[in-house]
Design a protein around this motif. Structure first.
Motif, PDB file in Angstrom:
ATOM      1  N   UNK A  97       0.816  -1.210   0.000  1.00 23.64           N
ATOM      2  CA  UNK A  97       0.000   0.000   0.000  1.00 23.64           C
ATOM      3  C   UNK A  97       0.854   1.265   0.000  1.00 23.64           C
ATOM      4  N   UNK A  98       2.125   1.155   0.383  1.00 25.38           N
ATOM      5  CA  UNK A  98       3.001   2.335   0.362  1.00 25.38           C
ATOM      6  C   UNK A  98       3.335   2.778  -1.053  1.00 25.38           C
ATOM      7  N   UNK A  99       3.163   1.869  -2.037  1.00 24.93           N
ATOM      8  CA  UNK A  99       3.493   2.214  -3.429  1.00 24.93           C
ATOM      9  C   UNK A  99       2.325   1.939  -4.378  1.00 24.93           C
ATOM     10  N   UNK A 100       1.166   1.573  -3.823  1.00 26.30           N
ATOM     11  CA  UNK A 100       0.045   1.149  -4.675  1.00 26.30           C
ATOM     12  C   UNK A 100      -0.592   2.296  -5.440  1.00 26.30           C
ATOM     13  N   UNK A 101      -0.415   3.529  -4.974  1.00 25.30           N
ATOM     14  CA  UNK A 101      -1.117   4.683  -5.556  1.00 25.30           C
ATOM     15  C   UNK A 101      -2.631   4.425  -5.503  1.00 25.30           C
ATOM     16  N   UNK A 102      -3.310   4.507  -6.626  1.00 25.56           N
ATOM     17  CA  UNK A 102      -4.768   4.337  -6.626  1.00 25.56           C
ATOM     18  C   UNK A 102      -5.196   2.911  -6.980  1.00 25.56           C
ATOM     19  N   UNK A 103      -4.259   2.009  -7.074  1.00 21.11           N
ATOM     20  CA  UNK A 103      -4.607   0.645  -7.485  1.00 21.11           C
ATOM     21  C   UNK A 103      -5.414  -0.066  -6.396  1.00 21.11           C
ATOM     22  N   UNK A 104      -6.484  -0.763  -6.752  1.00 21.08           N
ATOM     23  CA  UNK A 104      -7.190  -1.584  -5.763  1.00 21.08           C
ATOM     24  C   UNK A 104      -6.267  -2.671  -5.231  1.00 21.08           C
ATOM     25  N   UNK A 105      -6.384  -2.949  -3.947  1.00 22.16           N
ATOM     26  CA  UNK A 105      -5.543  -3.961  -3.311  1.00 22.16           C
ATOM     27  C   UNK A 105      -6.458  -4.999  -2.656  1.00 22.16           C
ATOM     28  N   UNK A 106      -6.288  -6.255  -3.039  1.00 18.63           N
ATOM     29  CA  UNK A 106      -7.060  -7.358  -2.472  1.00 18.63           C
ATOM     30  C   UNK A 106      -6.160  -8.068  -1.465  1.00 18.63           C
ATOM     31  N   UNK A 107      -6.592  -8.114  -0.204  1.00 18.53           N
ATOM     32  CA  UNK A 107      -5.762  -8.661   0.865  1.00 18.53           C
ATOM     33  C   UNK A 107      -6.062 -10.135   1.094  1.00 18.53           C
ATOM     34  N   UNK A 108      -5.021 -10.948   1.003  1.00 16.55           N
ATOM     35  CA  UNK A 108      -5.138 -12.396   1.195  1.00 16.55           C
ATOM     36  C   UNK A 108      -4.613 -12.744   2.584  1.00 16.55           C
ATOM     37  N   UNK A 109      -5.409 -13.436   3.379  1.00 15.16           N
ATOM     38  CA  UNK A 109      -4.996 -13.803   4.719  1.00 15.16           C
ATOM     39  C   UNK A 109      -3.735 -14.645   4.726  1.00 15.16           C
ATOM     40  N   UNK A 110      -2.920 -14.459   5.776  1.00 12.38           N
ATOM     41  CA  UNK A 110      -1.653 -15.178   5.865  1.00 12.38           C
ATOM     42  C   UNK A 110      -1.300 -15.395   7.331  1.00 12.38           C
ATOM     43  N   UNK A 111      -0.760 -16.572   7.627  1.00 10.91           N
ATOM     44  CA  UNK A 111      -0.435 -16.912   9.014  1.00 10.91           C
ATOM     45  C   UNK A 111       0.598 -15.971   9.621  1.00 10.91           C
ATOM     46  N   UNK A 112       1.417 -15.342   8.763  1.00  9.66           N
ATOM     47  CA  UNK A 112       2.505 -14.510   9.274  1.00  9.66           C
ATOM     48  C   UNK A 112       2.034 -13.177   9.838  1.00  9.66           C
ATOM     49  N   UNK A 113       0.768 -12.811   9.594  1.00  8.75           N
ATOM     50  CA  UNK A 113       0.281 -11.509  10.072  1.00  8.75           C
ATOM     51  C   UNK A 113      -1.233 -11.525  10.144  1.00  8.75           C
ATOM     52  N   UNK A 114      -1.816 -10.822  11.108  1.00  7.63           N
ATOM     53  CA  UNK A 114      -3.285 -10.706  11.163  1.00  7.63           C
ATOM     54  C   UNK A 114      -3.777  -9.802  10.044  1.00  7.63           C
ATOM     55  N   UNK A 115      -5.051  -9.923   9.663  1.00  7.25           N
ATOM     56  CA  UNK A 115      -5.600  -9.036   8.619  1.00  7.25           C
ATOM     57  C   UNK A 115      -5.496  -7.572   9.043  1.00  7.25           C
ATOM     58  N   UNK A 116      -5.214  -6.706   8.098  1.00  7.93           N
ATOM     59  CA  UNK A 116      -5.118  -5.281   8.426  1.00  7.93           C
ATOM     60  C   UNK A 116      -6.498  -4.645   8.536  1.00  7.93           C
ATOM     61  N   UNK A 117      -7.488  -5.188   7.810  1.00  7.98           N
ATOM     62  CA  UNK A 117      -8.820  -4.600   7.801  1.00  7.98           C
ATOM     63  C   UNK A 117      -8.923  -3.353   6.949  1.00  7.98           C
ATOM     64  N   UNK A 118      -7.856  -2.995   6.256  1.00  6.18           N
ATOM     65  CA  UNK A 118      -7.847  -1.755   5.471  1.00  6.18           C
ATOM     66  C   UNK A 118      -8.266  -1.974   4.015  1.00  6.18           C
ATOM     67  N   UNK A 119      -8.377  -3.254   3.596  1.00  4.92           N
ATOM     68  CA  UNK A 119      -8.658  -3.553   2.192  1.00  4.92           C
ATOM     69  C   UNK A 119      -9.645  -4.713   2.106  1.00  4.92           C
TER      70      UNK A 119
END
Length: 486
Positions: A97-119
């Motif tokens: 998201x730091x470089x995504x600009x206006x691109x839609x971002x689809x967040x895929x769950x991963x064991x290494x981190x909890x969901x951000x809830x931002x996307x």
């Protein structure tokens, strides 16, 4: 029943197809159309496959992203490819998201981190879309970015293929990889790289039983082979080294009798390492050679390799190899020069995204120079000396680091090594070796090389280094080490 599995997740192919069709509908609602690019910034995971197939249904081009990349590297790829949507695992979302600009971002769950809830969460996003019901488009292959061992990564673009070309290409892949319908295959390498990506997607779209390792671990690989009765896998030489470093009692703990074919490529395999793998698992080891640009062009099985030790194979089907000097002369058998490959006709043509001049510069009469130095023997088998960019010229003598690296790797206690040239006021270049090892001294390294190779190949500089910048595919970024000497 054939299925695809990764970690604790398993899906049959009917379910995978429905989920990929939902991806296609979702991407279409984001405005993605044929020839648009979709960035896949994911670790090894089943959604990687679903997103790739879903994009292809629309005729869009999946762009696998090296998940190690950050900041400027990722920004460069997204801008250069003009990717319209980004799929990212939760642990990678802050970087994306730091470089995504206006691109839609689809967040895929991963064991290494909890969901951000931002996307939009991938599973919720899928559930919100019906499967794509219109006929699939004729899609190009993934747009793979080269790993950038000698400069900035380049996007490799291939034209969409006809059904006939696709069938011919599938036949070539089966021949090159030693793969066949009905096999149970394992992918241990990161699927953002060309060979694992092609292996993975070709297996999935052919309905071959497929196990993807989230991350390579040598003992876990043996466990998976036994548990799923794997009969085929593709590896890189560094994986062989890690497997052979397991204690013999650990290797003997697992039943590997299901294995029928092992195939390797991507980086030179030291002959002694390959011989030990054949001694351990039998003459089931197959090797192929080519590049992301050319696909596999030469190959050999274990019996051919044992009869021609050190070869990477001879041309498959109607592929061909020529050896040229730097000034363009065609060189005779046994003489080293630049390797030019003519890919098989079933492999689709390519260009570099935004840089057709670079593509044109590497071609000579239909043959492509991908930067290697080697020679042909009297039987038409190809041997590689090294990358042309890695060759050392010391006192006017051409020295190939790969030969010295193979020698040093044969010394007990050595886990990895990088040999390269550094500036020398008298000789032009001298030899440096960065070595990952335990219980050895610099003199041990030099004495071992001196006992096995010519004296002028003994490293002047030996540095013990436990952080060699090597890709998971085995490619080594020597320029990053060499930079400290310039």
């Amino acid at each position: 029943m054939a299925a695809i599995r990764c970690g604790q997740t398993i899906r049959d192919y009917d379910e995978l197809g429905i989920r990929a069709a939902r991806v296609a509908t979702g991407l279409a609602e984001h405005g993605v159309r044929a020839s648009d690019r979709v960035a896949i910034y994911l670790h090894n995971d089943i959604p990687f496959v679903e997103a790739s197939i879903g994009a292809a249904i629309l005729g869009a081009i999946p762009v696998p992203v090296n998940w190690h990349w950050k900041g400027a590297e990722l920004s460069y790829l997204l801008d250069d490819s003009d990717s319209r949507v980004i799929f990212a695992h939760s642990d990678l979302v802050p970087i994306a998201e730091s470089v995504a600009d206006e691109r839609p971002l689809i967040e895929v769950g991963h064991d290494a981190a909890p969901p951000t809830g931002r996307h939009r969460a991938y599973e919720d996003w899928l559930a919100a879309h019906e499967p794509w019901s219109r006929p699939p488009m004729r899609a190009p292959q993934s747009m793979i970015y080269t790993s950038g061992t000698t400069g900035r990564p380049k996007g490799i673009v291939r034209a969409a293929t006809t059904p006939e070309q696709s069938r011919a290409g599938a036949g070539l892949l089966y021949e090159t990889f030693g793969l066949a319908p009905g096999m149970r295959t394992l992918v241990p390498a990161p699927i953002y790289h060309t060979a694992p990506n092609v292996h993975c997607l070709a297996s999935a779209t052919s309905g071959i039983d497929l196990t993807i390792m989230p991350k390579f671990d040598p003992e876990d690989m043996l466990r998976l082979i036994e548990a799923h009765q794997i009969d085929h896998f593709q590896a890189v030489p560094t994986m062989f080294v890690r497997l052979l470093q397991l204690p013999e009692e650990v290797r003997a703990r697992y039943d590997l009798s299901s294995l029928k074919t092992i195939v390797h490529a991507a980086a030179p395999c030291p002959p002694e390492i390959k011989r030990r793998v054949i001694d351990w698992l039998g003459p089931i080891v197959r090797e192929y050679y080519g590049g992301s640009e050319t696909g596999g062009c030469v190959a050999c099985d274990s019996h051919e390799w044992l009869a021609h030790p050190g070869t990477v194979g001879r041309p498959i089907t109607d592929a061909d190899v020529r050896i040229h000097s730097d000034t363009g002369e065609l060189l005779p058998t046994g003489t080293s020069g630049r390797v030019y490959l003519r890919p098989p006709t079933g492999w689709s043509n390519f260009t570099y995204h935004g840089n057709p001049d670079k593509r044109a510069a590497m071609e000579r009469d239909g043959y492509l120079d991908i930067g290697d130095i080697g020679y042909l023997d009297a039987d038409g088998y190809l041997y590689l000396n090294d990358r042309s960019t890695d060759m050392i010229i010391s006192g006017g003598v051409n020295i190939y680091p790969a030969e010295i690296e193979a020698c040093i790797l044969d010394l007990p206690g050595v886990r990895d090594v990088a040999v390269f040239g550094i500036p020398d006021p008298d000789l032009g270049e001298s030899i440096a070796a960065h070595v990952e090892a335990t219980g050895l001294t610099a003199d041990d390294i030099r004495n071992h090389v001196r006992a096995n190779l010519a004296g002028y190949k003994v490293p002047k500089i030996v540095v013990f280094d436990n952080n060699l910048p090597r890709e998971d595919t085995g490619k080594l970024f020597k320029r990053k080490i060499r930079a400290q000497y310039n």
